[in-house]
Motif scaffolding. Structure first.
Motif, PDB file in Angstrom:
ATOM      1  N   SER A 117      -4.174   4.230  -4.979  1.00 52.73           N
ATOM      2  CA  SER A 117      -3.679   3.564  -6.182  1.00 52.73           C
ATOM      3  C   SER A 117      -4.160   2.125  -6.147  1.00 52.73           C
ATOM      4  N   ASP A 119      -4.520  -1.591  -8.297  1.00 52.06           N
ATOM      5  CA  ASP A 119      -4.038  -2.367  -9.436  1.00 52.06           C
ATOM      6  C   ASP A 119      -4.168  -3.841  -9.090  1.00 52.06           C
ATOM      7  N   TYR A 120      -4.197  -4.663 -10.136  1.00 53.58           N
ATOM      8  CA  TYR A 120      -4.297  -6.100  -9.931  1.00 53.58           C
ATOM      9  C   TYR A 120      -2.921  -6.737 -10.028  1.00 53.58           C
ATOM     10  N   THR A 121      -2.694  -7.738  -9.198  1.00 55.08           N
ATOM     11  CA  THR A 121      -1.440  -8.489  -9.214  1.00 55.08           C
ATOM     12  C   THR A 121      -1.745  -9.953  -8.935  1.00 55.08           C
ATOM     13  N   ASP A 128      -5.689 -13.600  -9.287  1.00 55.30           N
ATOM     14  CA  ASP A 128      -5.737 -12.139  -9.262  1.00 55.30           C
ATOM     15  C   ASP A 128      -6.201 -11.626  -7.903  1.00 55.30           C
ATOM     16  N   LEU A 130      -6.596  -7.605  -5.807  1.00 57.25           N
ATOM     17  CA  LEU A 130      -6.525  -6.156  -5.947  1.00 57.25           C
ATOM     18  C   LEU A 130      -5.615  -5.577  -4.861  1.00 57.25           C
ATOM     19  N   HIS A 155     -12.262  -6.856 -13.504  1.00 55.03           N
ATOM     20  CA  HIS A 155     -11.193  -5.961 -13.949  1.00 55.03           C
ATOM     21  C   HIS A 155     -11.708  -4.608 -14.421  1.00 55.03           C
ATOM     22  N   ASP A 315      -6.293 -10.830 -17.924  1.00 55.69           N
ATOM     23  CA  ASP A 315      -5.559  -9.746 -17.278  1.00 55.69           C
ATOM     24  C   ASP A 315      -5.982  -8.365 -17.744  1.00 55.69           C
TER      25      ASP A 315
END
Length: 322
Positions: A117, A119-121, A128, A130, A155, A315
């Motif tokens: 899994s 996702d970026y946070t 940013d 990963l 992204h 984003d």
């Protein structure tokens, strides 16, 4: 003299080993609960030095050894060994993180099958990064583990895929060792089904005809394989080889699709000639769906996207924004 020096070395070793044990225990306690480690300063006695020094000072109220160490070592400043500074804290966290990641990877390899899994946070500095999470089976139960943070390289799906592949290169890909793991599979099957064994099959032995094979005069012996080796060479290895081969074909197909449609990810960076060449390649690949006007439409679409370059959020991807 040598005996006295040896005793002093052993005493110092035991002293610092005791300090590190308590430091590591506190770090483990804070990390396990997701608390912040550091505060605004590193001065013992300050109400704003963070959880790490705060918990150590609390333990020192009931531990004379740690209390004496803090009293004599902590506020001596830089250049003195104390194992309570932010530098040591970060090094210990890094070592613990590497050890934990190796343990997670080893469990993933035992599981054989896993999913990821991505996702970026945003981190504390609003940058940013990963996030990679691994999911796998462990003792008939699904397990989900955070693996690592990776630098932001874009992204888009291609950027995320490249970042994932760079990480996977650091661990041995399970299929690369599957061909050499036959005995592991075999042993696991025998343990799961006690008493199971290969069944011997009676068959008539073929004999060479000397008249048809006059050069070896019938002296070449038939190769005798054990049931285990026969199953390995005739069943196990062909299945693994075919699996790797078809996975390679699927990856090659994805690469071909990416080479055709990657133009849509670089609309703002390509020149008009480059856009036209990419459009012509798509027209040749899909003549029944695209006509010659597609080149002009693609250039107009790229110009349209450039108008909103300054308004594009960070984003989401360019494709989703347009």
């Amino acid at each position: 003299m040598d005996i006295e020096l040896t005793k002093q070395v052993e005493h110092l070793e035991q002293y610092w080993r005791s300090v590190l044990k308590q430091v590591i225990s506190v770090i483990h306690f804070i990390a396990e609960r997701g608390f912040a480690f550091r505060g605004d300063n590193e001065l013992v006695g300050s109400p704003r030095y963070g959880n790490f020094l705060g918990i150590l000072e609390l333990i020192a109220q009931y531990d004379d050894f740690l209390a004496q160490h803090i009293k004599t070592e902590v506020n001596r400043g830089k250049g003195h060994t104390k194992y309570l500074s932010s530098t040591i804290l970060e090094e210990v966290i890094s070592i613990m993180g590497e050890h934990l990641l190796r343990e997670i990877i080893s469990r993933v390899k035992k599981s054989k099958y896993f999913s990821v899994s991505l996702d970026y946070t945003l981190d504390a500095a609003h940058v940013d990064q990963l996030t990679l999470v691994l999911r796998y089976m462990e003792k008939d139960s699904p397990v989900e583990r955070f693996a690592t943070f990776m630098a932001n390289k874009g992204h888009g799906a291609e950027d995320m895929f490249n970042a994932l592949m760079e990480f996977l290169k650091t661990m041995t890909w399970p299929m690369e060792t599957a061909r050499d793991s036959f005995h592991t599979y075999e042993k696991g099957e025998q343990l799961s089904q006690s008493g199971s064994a290969y069944k011997a099959i009676e068959s008539r032995q073929k004999c060479r005809n000397v008249r048809l094979n006059s050069l070896d005069y019938g002296h070449a012996e038939e190769v005798q394989l054990s049931p285990s080796e026969k199953y390995r060479t005739q069943t196990f290895l062909p299945i693994i080889d075919q699996f790797i081969y078809f996975l390679g074909q699927r990856l090659e197909a994805y690469k071909q699709i990416l080479s055709k449609f990657s133009v849509f990810r670089h609309l703002q960076r390509l020149s008009s000639d480059e856009l036209c060449n990419s459009a012509e390649q798509l027209i040749r690949s899909y003549p029944d769906d695209l006509d010659i006007t597609f080149k002009e439409e693609l250039c107009q679409f790229a110009t349209f996207g450039n108008i909103f370059t300054d308004e594009e959020p960070t984003d989401i991807s360019t494709e989703l924004f347009l």
